[in-house]
Enzyme design. Sequence first.
Site, mmCIF file in Angstrom:
data_model
loop_
_atom_site.group_PDB
_atom_site.id
_atom_site.type_symbol
_atom_site.label_atom_id
_atom_site.label_comp_id
_atom_site.label_asym_id
_atom_site.label_seq_id
_atom_site.Cartn_x
_atom_site.Cartn_y
_atom_site.Cartn_z
ATOM 1 N N ARG A 143 0.833 -1.195 0.000
ATOM 2 C CA ARG A 143 0.000 0.000 0.000
ATOM 3 C C ARG A 143 0.878 1.258 0.000
ATOM 4 O O ARG A 143 1.975 1.275 0.529
ATOM 5 C CB ARG A 143 -0.907 0.026 1.232
ATOM 6 C CG ARG A 143 -2.082 -0.970 1.149
ATOM 7 C CD ARG A 143 -2.995 -0.875 2.355
ATOM 8 N NE ARG A 143 -2.320 -1.293 3.565
ATOM 9 C CZ ARG A 143 -1.781 -0.481 4.456
ATOM 10 N NH1 ARG A 143 -1.884 0.830 4.326
ATOM 11 N NH2 ARG A 143 -1.158 -0.963 5.511
ATOM 12 N N TYR A 185 -1.451 -3.608 -7.032
ATOM 13 C CA TYR A 185 -1.191 -4.447 -5.869
ATOM 14 C C TYR A 185 -2.229 -4.346 -4.756
ATOM 15 O O TYR A 185 -2.586 -3.242 -4.327
ATOM 16 C CB TYR A 185 0.187 -4.094 -5.273
ATOM 17 C CG TYR A 185 0.672 -5.169 -4.332
ATOM 18 C CD1 TYR A 185 1.203 -6.355 -4.833
ATOM 19 C CD2 TYR A 185 0.548 -5.026 -2.968
ATOM 20 C CE1 TYR A 185 1.612 -7.364 -3.990
ATOM 21 C CE2 TYR A 185 0.958 -6.028 -2.108
ATOM 22 C CZ TYR A 185 1.492 -7.192 -2.626
ATOM 23 O OH TYR A 185 1.894 -8.187 -1.784
ATOM 24 N N LYS A 210 -9.554 -2.505 1.457
ATOM 25 C CA LYS A 210 -9.321 -1.377 2.351
ATOM 26 C C LYS A 210 -10.114 -0.128 1.927
ATOM 27 O O LYS A 210 -10.637 0.595 2.765
ATOM 28 C CB LYS A 210 -7.821 -1.060 2.432
ATOM 29 C CG LYS A 210 -6.985 -2.188 3.048
ATOM 30 C CD LYS A 210 -7.530 -2.569 4.363
ATOM 31 C CE LYS A 210 -6.811 -3.574 5.236
ATOM 32 N NZ LYS A 210 -5.827 -4.468 4.855
ATOM 33 N N HIS A 218 -10.533 -2.724 11.244
ATOM 34 C CA HIS A 218 -9.436 -3.561 10.740
ATOM 35 C C HIS A 218 -9.217 -4.705 11.740
ATOM 36 O O HIS A 218 -8.258 -4.690 12.503
ATOM 37 C CB HIS A 218 -8.178 -2.680 10.627
ATOM 38 C CG HIS A 218 -7.057 -3.286 9.859
ATOM 39 N ND1 HIS A 218 -5.741 -2.865 9.999
ATOM 40 C CD2 HIS A 218 -7.015 -4.267 8.919
ATOM 41 C CE1 HIS A 218 -4.964 -3.544 9.188
ATOM 42 N NE2 HIS A 218 -5.700 -4.409 8.517
ATOM 43 N N SER A 268 -1.336 -3.658 10.186
ATOM 44 C CA SER A 268 -0.950 -4.515 9.074
ATOM 45 C C SER A 268 0.316 -5.304 9.420
ATOM 46 O O SER A 268 1.270 -4.748 9.964
ATOM 47 C CB SER A 268 -0.694 -3.653 7.840
ATOM 48 O OG SER A 268 -1.857 -2.906 7.548
ATOM 49 N N CYS A 322 0.779 -7.539 11.698
ATOM 50 C CA CYS A 322 1.027 -7.654 13.144
ATOM 51 C C CYS A 322 0.251 -8.793 13.788
ATOM 52 O O CYS A 322 0.073 -8.816 15.005
ATOM 53 C CB CYS A 322 0.735 -6.339 13.838
ATOM 54 S SG CYS A 322 1.943 -5.067 13.430
ATOM 55 N N ASP A 365 -9.202 -9.987 8.608
ATOM 56 C CA ASP A 365 -8.716 -8.627 8.325
ATOM 57 C C ASP A 365 -9.720 -7.521 8.614
ATOM 58 O O ASP A 365 -9.326 -6.450 9.043
ATOM 59 C CB ASP A 365 -8.277 -8.548 6.855
ATOM 60 C CG ASP A 365 -7.333 -7.372 6.573
ATOM 61 O OD1 ASP A 365 -6.383 -7.177 7.358
ATOM 62 O OD2 ASP A 365 -7.555 -6.650 5.587
ATOM 63 N N ARG A 417 2.323 -12.124 -0.455
ATOM 64 C CA ARG A 417 1.003 -12.532 0.039
ATOM 65 C C ARG A 417 0.475 -13.774 -0.663
ATOM 66 O O ARG A 417 0.760 -14.017 -1.834
ATOM 67 C CB ARG A 417 0.000 -11.399 -0.208
ATOM 68 C CG ARG A 417 0.355 -10.072 0.462
ATOM 69 C CD ARG A 417 -0.445 -9.816 1.685
ATOM 70 N NE ARG A 417 0.064 -8.699 2.482
ATOM 71 C CZ ARG A 417 -0.508 -8.296 3.620
ATOM 72 N NH1 ARG A 417 -1.579 -8.906 4.072
ATOM 73 N NH2 ARG A 417 0.003 -7.295 4.307
HETATM 74 P P1 GTP Z 1 -2.393 -7.701 7.358
HETATM 75 O O1 GTP Z 1 -2.900 -8.775 6.446
HETATM 76 O O2 GTP Z 1 -1.286 -6.909 6.776
HETATM 77 O O3 GTP Z 1 -3.475 -6.807 7.884
HETATM 78 O O4 GTP Z 1 -1.647 -8.419 8.581
HETATM 79 P P2 GTP Z 1 -2.031 -9.394 9.776
HETATM 80 O O5 GTP Z 1 -2.323 -8.587 10.996
HETATM 81 O O6 GTP Z 1 -3.055 -10.392 9.372
HETATM 82 O O7 GTP Z 1 -0.636 -10.101 10.062
HETATM 83 P P3 GTP Z 1 -0.201 -11.644 10.014
HETATM 84 O O8 GTP Z 1 -1.024 -12.514 10.918
HETATM 85 O O9 GTP Z 1 -0.139 -12.056 8.609
HETATM 86 O O10 GTP Z 1 1.263 -11.578 10.640
HETATM 87 C C1 GTP Z 1 2.305 -10.842 10.104
HETATM 88 C C2 GTP Z 1 3.627 -11.363 10.569
HETATM 89 O O11 GTP Z 1 3.684 -11.442 11.996
HETATM 90 C C3 GTP Z 1 3.927 -12.754 10.038
HETATM 91 O O12 GTP Z 1 5.247 -12.791 9.579
HETATM 92 C C4 GTP Z 1 3.745 -13.633 11.242
HETATM 93 O O13 GTP Z 1 4.544 -14.780 11.171
HETATM 94 C C5 GTP Z 1 4.103 -12.716 12.411
HETATM 95 N N1 GTP Z 1 3.348 -13.098 13.639
HETATM 96 C C6 GTP Z 1 2.010 -13.328 13.725
HETATM 97 N N2 GTP Z 1 1.655 -13.691 14.984
HETATM 98 C C7 GTP Z 1 2.787 -13.674 15.715
HETATM 99 C C8 GTP Z 1 3.084 -13.956 17.096
HETATM 100 O O14 GTP Z 1 2.219 -14.296 17.892
HETATM 101 N N3 GTP Z 1 4.381 -13.810 17.478
HETATM 102 C C9 GTP Z 1 5.368 -13.435 16.608
HETATM 103 N N4 GTP Z 1 6.603 -13.317 17.074
HETATM 104 N N5 GTP Z 1 5.130 -13.178 15.301
HETATM 105 C C10 GTP Z 1 3.866 -13.290 14.863
HETATM 106 C C1 SPV Z 2 -2.870 -4.569 5.066
HETATM 107 O O1 SPV Z 2 -1.901 -3.918 4.624
HETATM 108 O O2 SPV Z 2 -3.401 -4.305 6.178
HETATM 109 C C2 SPV Z 2 -3.406 -5.717 4.312
HETATM 110 C C3 SPV Z 2 -2.932 -5.924 2.942
HETATM 111 O O3 SPV Z 2 -4.244 -6.433 4.822
HETATM 112 S S1 SPV Z 2 -3.664 -4.856 1.779
HETATM 113 O O4 SPV Z 2 -4.865 -5.470 1.268
HETATM 114 O O5 SPV Z 2 -2.693 -4.672 0.694
HETATM 115 O O6 SPV Z 2 -4.010 -3.590 2.399
HETATM 116 MN MN MN Z 3 -4.952 -5.622 6.784
#
Ligand code: GTP
Ligand code: SPV
Ligand code: MN
Length: 603
Positions: free
Chosen positions: A79, A218, A227, A247, A269, A271, A294, A386
Site C-alpha cells: 500500500r 497491488y 481497504k 481492521h 498490518s 502484526c 482482516d 502474500r
Molecule cells: P495484514 O494482512 O497486513 O493486515 O496483517 P495481519 O495482521 O493479518 O498479520 P499476520 O497474521 O499475517 O502476521 C504478520 C507477521 O507477523 C507474520 O510474519 C507472522 O509470522 C508474524 N506473527 C504473527 N503472529 C505472531 C506472534 O504471535 N508472534 C510473533 N513473534 N510473530 C507473529
Molecule cells: C494490510 O496492509 O493491512 C493488508 C494488505 O491487509 S492490503 O490489502 O494490501 O491492504
Molecule cells: Mn490488513
Amino acid sequence: MTAVTIPGLDHAPTTHARLLSWVREVAELTCPDEVVWADGSQDEWNRLTAKLVDAGTFVPLKKKPNSFWAASDPTDVARVEERTFICSVDPRDAGPTNNWMDPAEMKATMTELYRGCMRGRTMYVIPFCMGPLDAEKPMLGVEITDSEYVVVSMHIMTRMGTKALARFGDDADFVQALHSIGAPLEPGQDDVPWPCNETKYITQFPEERMIWSFGSGYGGNALLGKKCYSLRIASVMARDEGWLAEHMLILKLTSPEKKAYYIAAAFPSACGKTNLAMLEPTIPGWKVETLGDDIAWMRFGEDGRLYAVNPENGFFGVAPGTDYHTNPNAMRTIEKGNSLFTNVALTDDGDVWWEGMGEPPAHLTSWKKQDWTPGGEELSSHPNSRYCTPIAQCDIKAPEWEDPKGVPISAIFFGGRRATTIPLITESRDWQHGVFMGATLSSETTAAAVGKTGVVRRDPMAMLPFIGYHAGDYFQHWIDTGKSADADKLPKIFYVNWFRRGEDKRFLWPGFGENSRVLKWAVERIEGKAAAVETPIGHVPTAAELDLEGLDAPREDVEAALGFDADEWRAEIPMIEEWFAKIGEKVPTSLRDELEALKLRLG
Ligand code: GTP
Ligand code: SPV
Ligand code: MN
C-alpha cells in the site's frame, strides 16, 4: 455527440440505469479495446488465468492445483499511504491523519490520467458484494478495472459476478470503484508482466461513497472492495449510521466446557491478525474457528449486543513467517489450491517458498525473478508477499462465517508490535478506558506499506491508514458507540502485545498457538473466574494466573512479557500527548480525562 462504439459496451447484463451510464462514461474516458462484464464463473477464471500465464504475469504451480505464482513490478509491492487521499468536501473532515485534496481538483487531475488509459486493454466491470449475498441490505459495489490480476483476485476475495449483480435490481445503491493500472498499450507495443504506473493515486470521495485508484496493481491499492471500500468508505457509512467498520479479525473460541465466545482483534498490518484468527491452541480442550482475518463490520443486534460480519470472501495473508509450525491452518488452506501467490519465491519443481518455511531449497527463483541460493543477503520473498485463498476451503472456518446476522462479540483485542513497554495483555477498566487504549495504540511500521519499517507510530485501533474521516471524530464515534449500549452487553476490551523483546532482542513470548493461553485468560475474565493485578494501566495477570502448563519458555521471560514498568509508561506519556496534540481539539474530552487519570495513577 455520437455514442462511441466499443465492443461489449452494449451487451450489459443489467438494466440498472446509474450503473449503465457510469460504465459508458468510464469506457468513453478510458478508451479500452473491449468491455467485459465479469460473471465470476469457473470459465472466466480459466480464461483469465490462461491469459495471465500467456502474458507472463502468472506461472502455474505444479505442486498446488489451480494455483499461480506472480511477481509484481519491484516498485509496486505494498500500500502507498503517501499517495492515499480522503477527498472530503471540507478538508476538516479528512482530519490531520489523512492526505487531502479538493475533490474537484482531484477529479480534474485523475480524469486526465484516466483519459485513454485503458487503450489496448480490456475494461472489466466487476459487480461485487461485501459480506453475505443474502444480507437484508447487501453492501454492493462495482469495480471497473483494466487488470486481469484484479479480476481473478476479486473472484477469491469477494462475492462477485452474476450472483452479485442479481442483487442490484434496477436502482440499488452501490459504491463506484474505478481502477486502472495506468499503462495503456499503443498498437504493436509489447506488454510487460506487471504493468503499472509510477504515478499512483488511491483516492476516496467519502460523501459520494466513491473510489478512484490509479497506477498500482497491488493488494489494497487495487482490490478496491478491501481497504478502500470496507474500511475507508465503510467507516464513513458506519459513522453516519451508527455502526463500526474495523481492521479486525473475527474468531470463535470454544472452551473445554463447550462455551463459545466470539472475539474481534485489531492489530496493524502485518502484526498478527491472520495468525490469531487461525490459531491452533496449545492448551488441551480449547478450539479456535475462523470467521475473518482482516476486516469486521459490527452493528448492534436486537438483543443489544455487538454483532460482527466479515465482509470478505478470502484471505490475503502475509506469506513470510507462515508455515506448519506457526500457522498450520493457513498452510492447509493454500495446499488445497485455487490460490494466488504474489512476490514469494518459486521452487524449481513448481511450488512456492518463503522465509520462515525452514530450510530453503538449494535453488529458487526469487520474487525479483532472479536465481536465488541460500546464504546470500537478499530475501527470496518480499516481506509483504502474500497468498490469496478462499475462506471456504479453510478447514477451521466457523460454520456461521457467512451468517448475515453476524456473531455476538464478547471481547475486542487491540494490539501492536512493540519491543518494550506494552505488556502481553492488559484488560481495560471499562469501555471508555478501552477506547483510550485503542486510540493511543502504537506499533512498529511493517512492510505492508511502502516506507521505513520498524518505526514506532500511533496507529489508532490499527486504523491509521484506513479511517475515512477525522480521527478525532472517529474516537468520538467509538465513545458514542459505548454510550448507546448497556455497559454489561458491550465487549470487554483488552490490549495485547505478542512482540515484546528481551535485552538480546529475542521475543519474550513464543506467540502463535501459545497465544491461546492469553485468550483463555481473557475468557476467564469475562466469566469472572480469573484474577488480575490492578496497575495504573489496567488489569494485568501475573504469570501465576496464566495457564502455562507445558509452555516451553523460561518463566522469567513470561514474567518480563507480562510486566508493567512505570518508567517505560512515564516515557510513553509525552508520545501520547504529542499524538493528541496532532489530532487537536477534536480529541474527545473523555479521552483527555483518561490521559490525565493515567498520569495521576503513574505518579
Ligand atoms: P495484514 O494482512 O497486513 O493486515 O496483517 P495481519 O495482521 O493479518 O498479520 P499476520 O497474521 O499475517 O502476521 C504478520 C507477521 O507477523 C507474520 O510474519 C507472522 O509470522 C508474524 N506473527 C504473527 N503472529 C505472531 C506472534 O504471535 N508472534 C510473533 N513473534 N510473530 C507473529
Ligand atoms: C494490510 O496492509 O493491512 C493488508 C494488505 O491487509 S492490503 O490489502 O494490501 O491492504
Ligand atoms: Mn490488513
